[in-house]
Design a protein around this motif. Structure first.
Motif, PDB file in Angstrom:
ATOM      1  N   MET A   1      -8.327  -7.251  -9.282  1.00 19.89           N
ATOM      2  CA  MET A   1      -7.838  -6.445  -8.179  1.00 19.89           C
ATOM      3  C   MET A   1      -8.313  -5.006  -8.388  1.00 19.89           C
ATOM      4  N   ASN A   2      -8.943  -4.436  -7.381  1.00 14.67           N
ATOM      5  CA  ASN A   2      -9.464  -3.080  -7.524  1.00 14.67           C
ATOM      6  C   ASN A   2      -8.386  -2.045  -7.172  1.00 14.67           C
ATOM      7  N   THR A   3      -8.738  -0.800  -7.329  1.00 14.48           N
ATOM      8  CA  THR A   3      -7.792   0.295  -7.116  1.00 14.48           C
ATOM      9  C   THR A   3      -7.264   0.322  -5.687  1.00 14.48           C
ATOM     10  N   LEU A   4      -8.125   0.153  -4.728  1.00 16.19           N
ATOM     11  CA  LEU A   4      -7.711   0.184  -3.320  1.00 16.19           C
ATOM     12  C   LEU A   4      -6.715  -0.930  -3.028  1.00 16.19           C
ATOM     13  N   GLU A   5      -6.991  -2.118  -3.529  1.00 14.37           N
ATOM     14  CA  GLU A   5      -6.076  -3.248  -3.316  1.00 14.37           C
ATOM     15  C   GLU A   5      -4.718  -2.992  -3.959  1.00 14.37           C
ATOM     16  N   LEU A   6      -4.740  -2.426  -5.160  1.00 16.35           N
ATOM     17  CA  LEU A   6      -3.484  -2.107  -5.834  1.00 16.35           C
ATOM     18  C   LEU A   6      -2.667  -1.088  -5.037  1.00 16.35           C
ATOM     19  N   LYS A   7      -3.326  -0.053  -4.563  1.00 15.02           N
ATOM     20  CA  LYS A   7      -2.642   0.964  -3.759  1.00 15.02           C
ATOM     21  C   LYS A   7      -2.027   0.340  -2.513  1.00 15.02           C
TER      22      LYS A   7
END
Length: 77
Positions: A1-7
């Motif tokens: 999971m990338n940063t954008l998805e986590l946010k």
């Protein structure tokens, strides 16, 4: 999971939170740490500090000192 998805996941979760205390704690976690900030301790934290101050057997050392002594202690065993 990338940063954008986590946010995005975090934002979606936060939308459903109604607990003001929880939201305040989350805000505290997200605030940058200011080393000059005065910390306000709750009653339990004050009691712990008082106990530590009164206990002569407790030795508080810096992380730097601990990093130095830890390997020395391990080799003594």
């Amino acid at each position: 999971m990338n940063t954008l998805e986590l946010k995005q996941k975090i934002i979606e979760k936060l939308k459903s939170v109604d607990d003001a205390d929880l939201l305040k704690e989350i805000m505290n976690l997200l605030q940058p740490v200011d080393p000059n900030e005065i910390k306000h301790l709750n009653a339990n934290e004050l009691e712990i500090v008082k106990d530590v101050d009164e206990d002569e057997d407790i030795k508080i050392i810096s992380q730097e000192q601990l990093d130095k002594e830890d390997p020395e202690w391990i080799t003594e065993i």
